[in-house]
Design an enzyme around this catalytic site. Structure first.
Site, PDB file in Angstrom:
ATOM      1  N   CYS A 133       1.133  -1.792  -0.124  1.00  0.00           N
ATOM      2  CA  CYS A 133      -0.106  -0.010   0.394  1.00  0.00           C
ATOM      3  C   CYS A 133       0.682   1.454  -0.207  1.00  0.00           C
ATOM      4  CB  CYS A 133      -1.205  -0.105   1.063  1.00  0.00           C
ATOM      5  SG  CYS A 133      -2.131  -1.181   1.292  1.00  0.00           S
TER       6      CYS A 133
HETATM    7  C1  UGA Z   1      -1.930   0.710   5.392  1.00  0.00           C
HETATM    8  C2  UGA Z   1      -2.554   1.531   6.488  1.00  0.00           C
HETATM    9  O1  UGA Z   1      -1.666   1.275   7.626  1.00  0.00           O
HETATM   10  C3  UGA Z   1      -3.845   0.910   6.642  1.00  0.00           C
HETATM   11  O2  UGA Z   1      -4.343   2.341   6.627  1.00  0.00           O
HETATM   12  C4  UGA Z   1      -4.590   1.094   4.627  1.00  0.00           C
HETATM   13  O3  UGA Z   1      -5.715   0.659   4.674  1.00  0.00           O
HETATM   14  C5  UGA Z   1      -3.439  -0.099   4.048  1.00  0.00           C
HETATM   15  O4  UGA Z   1      -2.312   0.360   4.053  1.00  0.00           O
HETATM   16  C6  UGA Z   1      -3.995   0.139   2.413  1.00  0.00           C
HETATM   17  O5  UGA Z   1      -3.640   1.107   1.710  1.00  0.00           O
HETATM   18  O6  UGA Z   1      -4.918  -1.333   1.886  1.00  0.00           O
HETATM   19  P1  UGA Z   1      -0.596  -2.353   5.757  1.00  0.00           P
HETATM   20  O7  UGA Z   1       0.115  -1.331   4.666  1.00  0.00           O
HETATM   21  O8  UGA Z   1      -1.141  -3.338   5.796  1.00  0.00           O
HETATM   22  O9  UGA Z   1      -1.491  -0.668   6.018  1.00  0.00           O
HETATM   23  O10 UGA Z   1       0.600  -1.908   6.604  1.00  0.00           O
HETATM   24  P2  UGA Z   1       0.987  -1.390   8.263  1.00  0.00           P
HETATM   25  O11 UGA Z   1       0.566  -1.150   9.049  1.00  0.00           O
HETATM   26  O12 UGA Z   1       0.410   0.518   7.661  1.00  0.00           O
HETATM   27  O13 UGA Z   1       3.180  -0.964   8.148  1.00  0.00           O
HETATM   28  C7  UGA Z   1       2.791  -1.084   6.204  1.00  0.00           C
HETATM   29  C8  UGA Z   1       4.973  -0.444   6.691  1.00  0.00           C
HETATM   30  O14 UGA Z   1       4.818   0.579   7.268  1.00  0.00           O
HETATM   31  C9  UGA Z   1       4.960  -1.766   7.300  1.00  0.00           C
HETATM   32  O15 UGA Z   1       6.546  -2.052   6.491  1.00  0.00           O
HETATM   33  C10 UGA Z   1       5.915  -0.904   8.800  1.00  0.00           C
HETATM   34  O16 UGA Z   1       6.780  -1.889   9.571  1.00  0.00           O
HETATM   35  C11 UGA Z   1       6.703   0.033   8.372  1.00  0.00           C
HETATM   36  N1  UGA Z   1       6.040   1.414   9.590  1.00  0.00           N
HETATM   37  C12 UGA Z   1       4.468   1.375  10.450  1.00  0.00           C
HETATM   38  C13 UGA Z   1       7.375   1.744  10.006  1.00  0.00           C
HETATM   39  O17 UGA Z   1       8.201   1.392   9.644  1.00  0.00           O
HETATM   40  N2  UGA Z   1       6.674   2.260  11.545  1.00  0.00           N
HETATM   41  C14 UGA Z   1       5.887   2.703  11.815  1.00  0.00           C
HETATM   42  O18 UGA Z   1       5.848   3.008  12.480  1.00  0.00           O
HETATM   43  C15 UGA Z   1       4.343   2.457  11.169  1.00  0.00           C
END
Ligand code: UGA
Length: 430
Positions: A268
């Site tokens: 995403c």
């Molecule tokens: C993300 C959004 O959080 C959702 O709200 C959205 O619906 C989704 O994309 C989408 O567009 O379908 P997702 O990609 O499943 O969800 O995962 P996240 O939990 O948001 O993490 C994304 C990335 O950011 C991961 O690689 C995670 O490791 C990284 N991240 C997240 C960090 O490096 N630091 C953080 O503090 C949070």
């Protein structure tokens, strides 16, 4: 209410199962016969916590799946939950959702009365009204605003917590420009609204489309900003996590999405930031902040590898790569930070030994020639260095498994491992 959903990916299947659980009669249309058969026999076609139980309860009953668009005719509202992948240049590819709109329109020729079509997929502003609606109108022979209505209802589910996120959302966004569309959408979500009382945003269709990009762009940029600050912290020997804990206490900043390290991957954030940047450029606007967010994100794996270079020349050495999925709780490796890290290790001539609790087979397709271990201990055995890529609990819990490394250098990209005696430990931003 009778609802149809086109597409059985992680969003389509999750919302189908959750709508069924809310008491709606749901039909999920997909071209893949295996997925259809799985849902009808009560089995989840994807790995998503909580979905197995919902589909076991409702599959073949309140929730049915089919390859036949005609089943849409018995429903009042159709959600389009199809992939909108990136093209080579980062712009959005809407060919799959356009094809579905065409098939749906053809079917709706035979529908009497109102039908509401809702875009659930992430699409650039104006896609619903200027691309999808004309396709459906032409194929159905219906007129928009007469007995055909379109709307946009963006999704904010995270992989790994999709069911939980759906059933307890912060907000629900309805982009609609006719009373029929808005009332029908409110009807679909009424049980959820009554139960959890989320914020309801009634807005225009283009605004709803943009809200999704703004949400993901903001979160991606937030992580990149804490990574930028974290890199400065590291230069001064300051722990970026202590800094983040403090600034997160400011309500204007908030504590969430402040985990610095290797950055963001998945299906995403990379796709959506690339698509909205590309769309902005088409409009003649340079999206500098989002460009910087991407650049910082691309730099984090490079910084991890340079920290490694400060400690070990890995040419010809075993290096353990701990975690392959883009985040814990999923076997998804799309845009995982493990990919540039493994590429960098291969370039340096290292022997890579990778471990992940669930994502090994997916990564084996991407890197068939590296070694895969079936436990973290086996990956660490005789390794000259270990790189922590994904903060799975079993990786965070590692302890005396490090004792069998030939040189115990541990470079942590996720703030997962505690510093301890007997290892040389480096955190990426702490
Ligand atoms: C993300 C959004 O959080 C959702 O709200 C959205 O619906 C989704 O994309 C989408 O567009 O379908 P997702 O990609 O499943 O969800 O995962 P996240 O939990 O948001 O993490 C994304 C990335 O950011 C991961 O690689 C995670 O490791 C990284 N991240 C997240 C960090 O490096 N630091 C953080 O503090 C949070």
């Amino acid at each position: 209410m009778r609802i149809s959903i086109i597409g059985s990916g992680y969003v389509g299947t999750t919302i189908a199962a959750c709508f069924a659980d809310m008491g709606h009669e749901v039909v999920n249309v997909d071209i893949d016969e295996e997925i259809v058969a799985a849902i009808n026999s009560g089995k989840s076609p994807i790995h998503e916590p909580g979905l197995d139980d919902l589909i076991a309860t409702h599959g073949g009953d309140m929730l049915t799946a089919t390859t036949d668009y005609d089943d849409v005719l018995d429903t009042e509202i159709t959600f389009l939950a199809l992939p909108t992948p990136s093209r080579e240049d980062g712009s959005i590819d809407t060919s799959i959702i356009e094809a579905a709109a065409e098939s749906l329109g053809g079917t709706l020729q035979d529908k009497d009365g109102d039908h509401v079509v809702v875009t659930k997929s992430t699409v650039i502003p104006t896609t619903t009204t200027e691309t999808l609606a004309p396709i459906i109108e032409a194929a159905s022979g219906k007129t928009l605003g007469d007995n055909l209505h379109v709307a946009m209802n963006p999704e904010f589910l995270r992989e790994g917590t999709a069911v939980e996120d759906f059933l307890d959302p912060d907000k629900v966004v309805f982009g609609a420009e006719s009373d029929t569309a808005l009332d029908t959408l409110h009807g679909v979500f009424e049980p959820l609204i009554e139960q959890t009382d989320p914020a309801i945003v009634d807005t225009g269709i283009e605004e709803a489309e943009m809200i999704k990009y703004a949400n993901n762009g903001f979160l991606a940029a937030k992580v990149s900003l804490i990574n930028d600050i974290g890199n400065i912290c590291k230069e001064y020997g300051v722990d970026a996590y202590e800094v983040a804990d403090a600034i997160g206490l400011d309500n204007r900043i908030s504590a969430r999405f402040l985990r610095s390290g290797l950055g963001w991957g998945g299906s995403c954030f990379p796709k959506d930031t690339a698509a909205i940047k590309s769309a902005a450029r088409e409009q003649g606007y340079e999206p500098r902040m989002l460009d910087a967010a991407t650049e910082i994100n691309d730099r984090q794996p490079v910084r991890l590898l340079s920290l490694l270079d400060n400690h070990v020349d890995v040419a010809g050495e075993r290096v353990a790569v701990l975690g392959l999925s883009f985040k814990p709780g999923t076997d998804d490796i799309r845009n995982s930070r493990a990919i540039p890290v493994i590429e960098g290790l291969n370039k340096r001539g290292a022997t890579v030994v990778a471990y992940d609790p669930v994502a090994t087979e997916n990564m084996r397709e991407r890197f068939p020639d590296i070694k895969y271990a079936d436990s973290p201990k086996a990956a660490l055995d005789d390794a000259s260095a270990a790189l922590v890529i994904t903060d799975w609990p079993e990786i965070a819990d590692l302890d005396d498994e490090f004792d069998t490394m030939s040189t115990p250098v541990v470079i942590d990209g996720r703030h997962a491992i505690d510093r301890r005696d007997g290892i040389v430990y480096e955190g990426l931003t702490w």
